[in-house]
Enzyme design. Structure first.
Site, mmCIF file in Angstrom:
data_model
loop_
_atom_site.group_PDB
_atom_site.id
_atom_site.type_symbol
_atom_site.label_atom_id
_atom_site.label_comp_id
_atom_site.label_asym_id
_atom_site.label_seq_id
_atom_site.Cartn_x
_atom_site.Cartn_y
_atom_site.Cartn_z
ATOM 1 N N HIS A 99 0.831 -1.214 0.000
ATOM 2 C CA HIS A 99 0.000 0.000 0.000
ATOM 3 C C HIS A 99 0.865 1.263 0.000
ATOM 4 C CE1 HIS A 99 -3.890 -2.051 0.837
ATOM 5 N NE2 HIS A 99 -3.105 -2.933 1.394
ATOM 6 N N ASN B 167 -10.263 -2.770 2.608
ATOM 7 C CA ASN B 167 -9.973 -2.799 1.176
ATOM 8 C C ASN B 167 -11.261 -2.560 0.391
ATOM 9 O OD1 ASN B 167 -7.214 -3.323 1.254
ATOM 10 N ND2 ASN B 167 -7.447 -5.541 1.104
HETATM 11 FE FE1 HDE Z 1 -2.557 -4.810 5.455
HETATM 12 N N1 HDE Z 1 -0.731 -4.047 5.906
HETATM 13 N N2 HDE Z 1 -1.937 -6.613 6.056
HETATM 14 N N3 HDE Z 1 -4.307 -5.649 4.851
HETATM 15 N N4 HDE Z 1 -3.174 -3.041 4.820
HETATM 16 C C1 HDE Z 1 -0.351 -2.768 5.714
HETATM 17 O O1 HDE Z 1 0.743 -1.467 7.302
HETATM 18 C C2 HDE Z 1 -0.841 -6.864 6.798
HETATM 19 C C3 HDE Z 1 -4.678 -6.944 4.971
HETATM 20 C C4 HDE Z 1 -4.432 -2.710 4.421
HETATM 21 O O2 HDE Z 1 -3.172 3.487 3.907
HETATM 22 C C5 HDE Z 1 0.968 -2.470 6.335
HETATM 23 O O3 HDE Z 1 1.062 0.745 7.602
HETATM 24 C C6 HDE Z 1 -0.799 -8.248 7.204
HETATM 25 C C7 HDE Z 1 -6.094 -7.101 4.775
HETATM 26 C C8 HDE Z 1 -4.489 -1.314 4.046
HETATM 27 O O4 HDE Z 1 -1.569 3.331 5.362
HETATM 28 C C9 HDE Z 1 1.346 -3.773 7.029
HETATM 29 C C10 HDE Z 1 -1.923 -8.823 6.634
HETATM 30 C C11 HDE Z 1 -6.561 -5.847 4.517
HETATM 31 C C12 HDE Z 1 -3.200 -0.833 4.261
HETATM 32 C C13 HDE Z 1 0.193 -4.673 6.658
HETATM 33 C C14 HDE Z 1 -2.623 -7.794 5.926
HETATM 34 C C15 HDE Z 1 -5.438 -4.953 4.574
HETATM 35 C C16 HDE Z 1 -2.410 -1.931 4.749
HETATM 36 C C17 HDE Z 1 1.984 -1.861 5.416
HETATM 37 C C18 HDE Z 1 -2.366 -10.254 6.693
HETATM 38 C C19 HDE Z 1 -7.992 -5.423 4.211
HETATM 39 C C20 HDE Z 1 -2.710 0.568 3.996
HETATM 40 C C21 HDE Z 1 2.089 -0.392 5.811
HETATM 41 C C22 HDE Z 1 -2.388 -10.827 7.952
HETATM 42 C C23 HDE Z 1 -8.919 -5.690 5.265
HETATM 43 C C24 HDE Z 1 -2.964 1.491 5.132
HETATM 44 C C25 HDE Z 1 1.254 -0.257 6.969
HETATM 45 C C26 HDE Z 1 -2.539 2.881 4.774
HETATM 46 C C27 HDE Z 1 -1.067 -1.814 5.116
HETATM 47 C C28 HDE Z 1 0.127 -5.927 7.099
HETATM 48 C C29 HDE Z 1 -3.806 -8.050 5.199
HETATM 49 C C30 HDE Z 1 -5.599 -3.544 4.329
HETATM 50 C C31 HDE Z 1 2.686 -4.338 6.728
HETATM 51 C C32 HDE Z 1 0.277 -8.893 8.018
HETATM 52 C C33 HDE Z 1 -6.887 -8.397 4.868
HETATM 53 C C34 HDE Z 1 -5.686 -0.551 3.528
HETATM 54 O O5 HDE Z 1 1.391 -3.619 8.409
#
Ligand code: HDE
Length: 690
Positions: A75, A148
């Protein structure tokens, strides 16, 4: 209020920041020392070597050298805006969350939309999931819904997230492709993970090429919990429903938009908000109890599954309005730190193993990205409600406690002793009864990977199904390893035979492979869910959309005026596209400002087009390749086309004069311009062949 004035824009922390207020002030060093010459460094003689004592040069370069922070690991490319959430219905009956208690109350919000795979500088129209992260600055603490634009996810357990992300990002040996899933590594991983099948159907649908952030849904994905004042709990899924309706672009448009305007989505949001056309979403809740969860065909803790709205209808409880652009991209959009563990009393996590992993990952990643534990003090991340705690020190500590007490319990009395716990107001976890052996296991209730993938597919219109077929064929055509392509087709056979056959045909796979082994066979068809389709839920007006009007000197002033009036009444916008920048002159001598020179304003940037040249100007246009593509692309992309009689030579040269259909309307007077605007409400003339 001046929206770009950091003084009046709290998100930027501008209240206390003296830089760049827009007034002419004296340039200083970071230490506040006025600078006399910012053009020349200190040297021993005009042509001599630089002097290390030049503190002004050294400070400037030092700061510049450290301007970048690591981009988000996923992201990375995103765009944020401020707004508010308004509670439209009290949820007192199901949750004690303060934000939901009082109808009509507004809570400040910050939203960041993003793509997932690409780097910070990648193009907006990548075929990719979009992030829809919402920070709500409630009176009882910050609540982040980090969602999302798709209601399900690729994987079921957080332990696979690094593998998923590695596979979709650039391949590590070569460092490409950028912002694309169309490569071997991604499809290799995805096809070895049958649990990704449902999400892949969404990913290959038009959901991943939205027309704008404004026209897409948002989802919290996981099941969460609501807890009421008596401690009673139910499950909940969060949905953001765009008031603007849903809309996507075609793949061919996406490719061309990326070239013409890689910032298409962020520019769209920026322009809409600055023009006062504030995008708005309704917050819908799917609330269901443990009993429903028990009897539902799938596990509500499995993030690769959704609950059809037909089965658990949505209760609309609020609206989110974005009404202010950021005043500093870095300070706000880049530094905002969403964390799934930012929840408030009355809301709780579920045992979804993906969510449990996320609760570790977000806080952890912010430490790396923002450099220390005090990122919560950055204005965009700081709560807007009072906060008092004994956490202290660390890098860049900006808000420091005063007084002697920095621990509790202490004996320093009410005045001096600092904050105390408040069991009545404080967060409490839902005391769910949990027990079981420590195991590394996937629940059998997570095993059906195909039934909802099929439900999604059969819920689409023919046009949407065709787009899914094309998307699979396109992506897999970029996969060079035949066995990976075949493996995907073998999975598709478990989803829909015709889909698999059509994709196989486009890939030249013959004979068909055997269907993939399935942990659990695809069930008999689940009911069609109309809510899963974009086209079945399109907008009912052309509001917020944009028409490109291709014009030259000598254009018909009456038609132009009536078109302008009709689009304005609809709440739609238009831009004037012409052979040159500057101004053009109408048949009656009026001057009109040109927005885009034709080679910089291709029709892919617009939702519909009008061709309104003068009788001489059209001859020039007919000789200009960008003008011809403007017309032929709009036609091929099934857009509505309005044209003046004088446009015929251009339509002829573009090869469409013989094919004009009901989606192409000749504009002669006010009535026809109104008719054109009404036609545009359908967004596309899908009946057009091709
Ligand atoms: Fe994320 N995800 N994600 N994700 N995600 C990040 O956090 C992670 C997942 C989502 O505009 C990271 O600050 C893991 C689902 C958005 O700043 C990180 C898993 C959904 C954003 C991270 C998921 C998301 C992130 C990278 C699986 C939808 C952007 C930078 C267990 C429900 C937020 C940050 C923004 C960002 C980890 C799965 C949505 C690395 C470990 C499911 C919208 O922390």
């Amino acid at each position: 209020m001046d929206k770009t004035d950091p003084k009046t824009n709290p998100g930027n922390g501008g209240e206390t920041h003296q830089q760049a207020t827009g007034k002419t002030s004296t340039l200083t060093t970071q230490q506040g020392g006025p600078i006399a010459d910012d053009q020349n460094s200190l040297k021993a003689g005009a042509r001599g070597p630089g002097l290390i004592e030049d503190h002004i040069l050294r400070e400037k370069l030092f700061h510049f050298d450290h301007e970048r922070i690591p981009e988000r690991v996923v992201h990375a490319r995103g765009f944020g805006a401020h707004g508010y959430f308004e509670t439209t219905e009290s949820l007192e009956d199901v949750t004690s969350a303060d934000i939901f208690q009082r109808k009509g109350e507004r809570t400040p919000a910050f939203v960041r939309f993003s793509t997932v795979a690409g780097s910070k500088g990648s193009a907006d129209l990548a075929r990719d999931v979009r992030g829809f992260a919402v920070k709500l600055y409630t009176k009882e603490g910050n609540w982040d819904i980090v969602g999302n634009n798709i209601p399900v996810f690729f994987i079921q357990d957080a332990i696979k997230f690094p593998d998923l992300v590695h596979s979709v990002k650039e391949e590590p040996d070569r460092g490409f492709p950028q912002a694309q899933s169309a490569h071997d590594n991604f499809w290799d991983f995805a096809t070895l993970m049958p649990e990704s099948m449902h999400m892949l159907m969404w990913q290959m649908s038009d959901r991943t090429i939205p027309r704008s952030f404004r026209f897409m849904e948002g989802f919290g994905v996981h099941s969460f919990r609501l807890v009421d004042k008596d401690g009673k709990s139910q499950f909940v899924k969060f949905h953001w429903k765009p008031k603007q309706g849903m809309q996507s672009v075609l793949w061919d448009e996406a490719l061309k938009i990326n070239g013409a305007d890689p910032d298409f989505h962020r520019r769209d949001l920026w322009n809409a908000i600055n023009q006062g056309d504030y995008p708005e979403w309704e917050l819908g809740l799917q609330i269901f109890d443990d009993e429903f969860a028990e009897k539902f065909e799938f596990d509500v803790l499995d993030a690769t599954k959704l609950i059809p709205e037909e089965q658990v209808p949505i209760r609309i409880v609020g609206r989110l309005v974005l009404d202010r652009v950021v005043s500093n991209f870095f300070a706000e959009t880049e530094q905002v730190a969403f964390c799934t563990q930012n929840i408030v009393k009355g809301i709780d996590h579920s045992n979804d193993p993906l969510l449990q992993g996320r609760n570790f990952s977000y806080l952890d990643t912010q430490l790396k990205r923002l450099g220390g534990p005090n990122f919560t003090q950055i204005p965009i991340n700081a709560p807007k409600c009072p906060m008092h705690h004994f956490q202290q020190d660390g890098h860049m500590a900006m808000s420091n406690p005063t007084g002697r007490a920095n621990y509790e319990p202490n004996s320093w009395g009410e005045e001096e002793g600092g904050p105390r716990e408040d069991p009545a107001r404080g967060f409490e976890s839902y005391p769910e009864d949990v027990s079981g052996p420590k195991v590394r296991e996937r629940s059998e209730t997570f095993a059906d990977h195909y039934s909802q993938a099929r439900q999604f597919y059969i819920s689409q219109t023919d046009t949407e199904q065709q787009h899914i077929i094309n998307a699979f064929a396109f992506e897999l055509s970029k996969v060079k390893t035949p066995v990976i392509r075949e493996r995907m087709v073998s999975h598709l056979l478990n989803v829909d035979k015709q889909l698999a056959e059509k994709v196989a045909e486009k890939l030249g796979i013959n004979p068909l492979p055997k269907p993939a082994d399935a942990a659990m066979p695809t069930r008999d068809d689940l009911p069609v869910s109309d809510k899963l389709s974009i086209l079945k839920n399109g907008p009912d007006s052309f509001k917020g959309r944009k028409v490109g009007v291709l014009m030259t000197d000598g254009f018909d002033a009456d038609i132009f005026k009536s078109l302008e009036k009709s689009l304005k009444a609809e709440g739609a916008m238009f831009e004037v596209v012409a052979p040159h920048s500057g101004e053009i002159k109408s048949s009656t001598g009026d001057m009109v400002k040109v927005d885009e020179k034709v080679d910089g304003g291709p029709s892919v940037l617009f939702d519909a087009i009008v061709i309104l040249p003068g009788s001489d100007g059209v001859k020039m246009l007919a000789e200009m390749p960008p003008a011809l593509t403007f017309v032929s692309d709009a036609f091929n992309h099934k857009k509505f086309i309005g044209y003046a009689d004088d446009a015929m030579p251009l339509l002829k040269k573009a090869g469409i004069s013989e094919m004009l259909d009901e989606g192409c309307l000749q504009l002669t007077n006010t009535k026809t311009t109104d008719e054109f605007t009404q036609n545009c409400r359908d967004i596309r003339f899908w009946q057009r062949a091709g």
